[in-house]
Design a protein around this motif. Sequence first.
Motif, PDB file in Angstrom:
ATOM      1  N   ILE A  74       0.814  -1.212   0.000  1.00 38.46           N
ATOM      2  CA  ILE A  74       0.000   0.000   0.000  1.00 38.46           C
ATOM      3  C   ILE A  74       0.850   1.266   0.000  1.00 38.46           C
ATOM      4  CG2 ILE A  74      -1.858  -1.180   1.243  1.00 38.46           C
ATOM      5  CD1 ILE A  74      -1.044   0.382   3.727  1.00 38.46           C
ATOM      6  N   ARG A  75       2.167   1.116   0.172  1.00 38.87           N
ATOM      7  CA  ARG A  75       3.026   2.294   0.241  1.00 38.87           C
ATOM      8  C   ARG A  75       2.899   3.208  -0.979  1.00 38.87           C
ATOM      9  NH1 ARG A  75       8.475   0.388   2.179  1.00 38.87           N
ATOM     10  NH2 ARG A  75       7.201  -0.053   4.011  1.00 38.87           N
ATOM     11  N   PRO A  76       2.774   2.672  -2.202  1.00 43.88           N
ATOM     12  CA  PRO A  76       2.630   3.562  -3.369  1.00 43.88           C
ATOM     13  C   PRO A  76       1.374   4.426  -3.329  1.00 43.88           C
ATOM     14  CG  PRO A  76       3.285   1.359  -4.064  1.00 43.88           C
ATOM     15  CD  PRO A  76       2.920   1.267  -2.620  1.00 43.88           C
ATOM     16  N   TYR A  77       0.397   4.031  -2.483  1.00 51.43           N
ATOM     17  CA  TYR A  77      -0.856   4.772  -2.429  1.00 51.43           C
ATOM     18  C   TYR A  77      -0.919   5.680  -1.199  1.00 51.43           C
ATOM     19  CZ  TYR A  77      -1.871   0.940  -5.595  1.00 51.43           C
ATOM     20  OH  TYR A  77      -1.819   0.045  -6.619  1.00 51.43           O
ATOM     21  N   GLY A  78       0.255   6.015  -0.646  1.00 50.40           N
ATOM     22  CA  GLY A  78       0.321   6.791   0.582  1.00 50.40           C
ATOM     23  C   GLY A  78      -0.394   8.117   0.499  1.00 50.40           C
ATOM     24  N   GLU A  79      -0.350   8.776  -0.660  1.00 54.45           N
ATOM     25  CA  GLU A  79      -0.994  10.075  -0.772  1.00 54.45           C
ATOM     26  C   GLU A  79      -2.515   9.960  -0.672  1.00 54.45           C
ATOM     27  OE1 GLU A  79       0.238  12.044  -4.280  1.00 54.45           O
ATOM     28  OE2 GLU A  79       2.368  12.131  -3.744  1.00 54.45           O
ATOM     29  N   VAL A  80      -3.030   8.824  -1.148  1.00 55.04           N
ATOM     30  CA  VAL A  80      -4.482   8.619  -1.107  1.00 55.04           C
ATOM     31  C   VAL A  80      -4.925   8.194   0.287  1.00 55.04           C
ATOM     32  CG1 VAL A  80      -6.395   7.290  -2.063  1.00 55.04           C
ATOM     33  CG2 VAL A  80      -4.494   8.006  -3.540  1.00 55.04           C
ATOM     34  N   LEU A  81      -4.141   7.330   0.905  1.00 54.11           N
ATOM     35  CA  LEU A  81      -4.536   6.759   2.188  1.00 54.11           C
ATOM     36  C   LEU A  81      -4.217   7.665   3.371  1.00 54.11           C
ATOM     37  CD1 LEU A  81      -3.382   3.094   1.552  1.00 54.11           C
ATOM     38  CD2 LEU A  81      -5.705   3.964   1.503  1.00 54.11           C
ATOM     39  N   GLY A  82      -3.381   8.653   3.176  1.00 50.38           N
ATOM     40  CA  GLY A  82      -3.065   9.577   4.269  1.00 50.38           C
ATOM     41  C   GLY A  82      -1.965   9.043   5.163  1.00 50.38           C
ATOM     42  N   ALA A  83      -2.093   9.304   6.491  1.00 50.69           N
ATOM     43  CA  ALA A  83      -1.014   8.989   7.443  1.00 50.69           C
ATOM     44  C   ALA A  83      -0.963   7.498   7.724  1.00 50.69           C
ATOM     45  CB  ALA A  83      -1.222   9.774   8.740  1.00 50.69           C
ATOM     46  N   VAL A  84      -0.467   6.724   6.752  1.00 47.66           N
ATOM     47  CA  VAL A  84      -0.415   5.277   6.890  1.00 47.66           C
ATOM     48  C   VAL A  84       1.037   4.815   6.813  1.00 47.66           C
ATOM     49  CG1 VAL A  84      -1.016   3.081   5.833  1.00 47.66           C
ATOM     50  CG2 VAL A  84      -2.710   4.902   5.921  1.00 47.66           C
ATOM     51  N   ASN A  85       1.458   4.039   7.801  1.00 50.01           N
ATOM     52  CA  ASN A  85       2.717   3.333   7.712  1.00 50.01           C
ATOM     53  C   ASN A  85       2.450   1.876   8.094  1.00 50.01           C
ATOM     54  OD1 ASN A  85       2.709   3.242  10.608  1.00 50.01           O
ATOM     55  ND2 ASN A  85       3.544   5.328  10.611  1.00 50.01           N
ATOM     56  N   THR A  86       3.480   1.049   8.070  1.00 49.89           N
ATOM     57  CA  THR A  86       3.244  -0.378   8.283  1.00 49.89           C
ATOM     58  C   THR A  86       2.618  -0.647   9.641  1.00 49.89           C
ATOM     59  OG1 THR A  86       5.106  -0.909   6.845  1.00 49.89           O
ATOM     60  CG2 THR A  86       4.332  -2.634   8.313  1.00 49.89           C
ATOM     61  N   TRP A  87       3.078   0.055  10.689  1.00 48.33           N
ATOM     62  CA  TRP A  87       2.535  -0.248  12.025  1.00 48.33           C
ATOM     63  C   TRP A  87       1.191   0.398  12.288  1.00 48.33           C
ATOM     64  CZ3 TRP A  87       7.621   1.189  11.162  1.00 48.33           C
ATOM     65  CH2 TRP A  87       7.955   2.534  11.301  1.00 48.33           C
ATOM     66  N   THR A  88       0.753   1.286  11.390  1.00 49.82           N
ATOM     67  CA  THR A  88      -0.633   1.763  11.468  1.00 49.82           C
ATOM     68  C   THR A  88      -1.600   0.590  11.324  1.00 49.82           C
ATOM     69  OG1 THR A  88      -0.036   3.904  10.528  1.00 49.82           O
ATOM     70  CG2 THR A  88      -2.345   3.282  10.384  1.00 49.82           C
ATOM     71  N   LEU A  89      -1.153  -0.460  10.638  1.00 50.32           N
ATOM     72  CA  LEU A  89      -2.011  -1.601  10.331  1.00 50.32           C
ATOM     73  C   LEU A  89      -2.105  -2.610  11.473  1.00 50.32           C
ATOM     74  CD1 LEU A  89      -0.596  -2.254   6.731  1.00 50.32           C
ATOM     75  CD2 LEU A  89      -2.601  -0.886   7.353  1.00 50.32           C
ATOM     76  N   LEU A  90      -1.411  -2.374  12.591  1.00 51.99           N
ATOM     77  CA  LEU A  90      -1.341  -3.379  13.640  1.00 51.99           C
ATOM     78  C   LEU A  90      -2.707  -3.765  14.217  1.00 51.99           C
ATOM     79  CD1 LEU A  90       1.861  -2.286  15.599  1.00 51.99           C
ATOM     80  CD2 LEU A  90       1.468  -4.509  14.530  1.00 51.99           C
ATOM     81  N   LYS A  91      -3.671  -2.864  14.181  1.00 59.58           N
ATOM     82  CA  LYS A  91      -4.991  -3.175  14.723  1.00 59.58           C
ATOM     83  C   LYS A  91      -5.861  -3.966  13.741  1.00 59.58           C
ATOM     84  CE  LYS A  91      -5.158   0.972  17.669  1.00 59.58           C
ATOM     85  NZ  LYS A  91      -5.891   2.235  17.965  1.00 59.58           N
ATOM     86  N   LEU A  92      -5.424  -4.020  12.481  1.00 64.29           N
ATOM     87  CA  LEU A  92      -6.259  -4.622  11.439  1.00 64.29           C
ATOM     88  C   LEU A  92      -6.558  -6.111  11.676  1.00 64.29           C
ATOM     89  CD1 LEU A  92      -7.568  -3.484   8.872  1.00 64.29           C
ATOM     90  CD2 LEU A  92      -5.583  -4.293   7.580  1.00 64.29           C
TER      91      LEU A  92
END
Length: 483
Positions: A82-100
């Motif tokens: 998802i890194r290439p879509y960072g501008e669309v997804l906003g403040a997202v990094n790998t550990w943002t996903l830890l709750k998923l």
Amino acid sequence: MSIRRFWLILTGMMSAGLILRWYLAFGVFLNQGFAWDLATFVDWMIEIDQWGYDAYTYLPAMNYPPVFADVLQGLLWLGREIRPYGEVLGAVNTWTLLKLPSIFADLGVAGALAFAGRKWFGSKIGLIAAGLYLFVPVTWYVSAIWGQVDSLAALPMLLAVIFVIDKKPELSSVFLVLAVLTKPQGALVVLILLPVLIGQVVHRELRARRFASTIGAGLLTFTLIAVPWSMESYVNSGLRDVPILGDLLGLLYQYFATAGLFPVLTANAYNPWALIGSPSLAQQIETGTVYWRMDNLPILGIPAGIWGTVLFLLLAAGIFWMLIKRHNPEQVLTAFALLLFGFFMLPTRVHERYLAQAFAVLALVWAVKLGRRLILVALAAANTVNLHAILAANLQVYNAEVQASASAGHGSVSPIAALVSPRAADPASLGIEWVRMPADWARLEWVVWLVVIVHTVAFALLIADYVRANKNPQPLKSRSQTS
């Protein structure tokens, strides 16, 4: 109720449950939670990224089993995708996903409750059970706000019990291994599956040869998931090089080492042990600083830790014996709920969130009658107060036997945690923040007592329900239709 209507209602509830959790996790509490554990998970991700399947060798403090390591590995892959879509997804990094993963595990538990409930209680009760689990506060508080992963183990534990009731022991064995390889508490389900299997064979509901296929399915699952990881690195003998056995011994070592990390009366759980000692947890926590009491505290000349262990083993032994004799769906599900609840109430060394997994089966056991549903909601509210007291303000926790070194604490990170799992970076350096909400009210001594009383009353009611279920083995569906 038609299957189409059942599906429509279930889909609507699960969508609402997902939206609620998504909004909390990635909106209100983005990159917030129990910062110490989230940052520790990030450290593990970094080690896995560097060392791959050898991560346990280079980071022996990684004290969660291989399924959780697989989950972290999957999040690393997803983060790169998802890194290439960072501008669309906003403040997202790998550990943002830890709750998923925990959020989707919550949905999986709700789905399993709905389908199991539909089969044994009827469609209406199955949907009520799913709704209770999705929306009582404790479940979304643990996953979407707290950022903990208890539902990751609760899902395979629940599925293992469902499949053993359904006389599909091979599938039950697969999910048992998945539970055990996710979190140490997953091993509790063995105390349900084994007596049910023995009872099914003794009463000729299953052929004895199914034991062999069940063990084989579990062993194959363990081999495929655990063996690739370097669990054998924990073993300091020649057995470490024996295929499969070395990995199994490494897992056992990890389990026992984890159990010995906090030899205390209560690790912030509002159970009866919170009222023991001078000063007790209930008396201390209002100040915002807690010195954990060791569980070698003598009670009638016997250490409290032994009392707690004996009480839990007595409960487990009683459940074990009764399940061999009687194991219809109601009896098994109620026994499973009682075992998980008892694990929170009776032993020492228990953390505040250990009751969360019990809601994955209590939602079904107590869905049948309105009175029990209200008890479930009250219990969930009480346990959420316990969670909130620990998470939502700057609680300082110290070991009562090392008070002299407690002054080495840093801000909101407790010295207890710093000693257990030292990390290279503080949460703030990773962009992870502590949840900060008013919590002083949840630490008042009378509130602690009230929560302990609610927990205790609910536990006593569940014991009564299990005794009643064994005296009146009426089929679940017919009973639910008359209530």
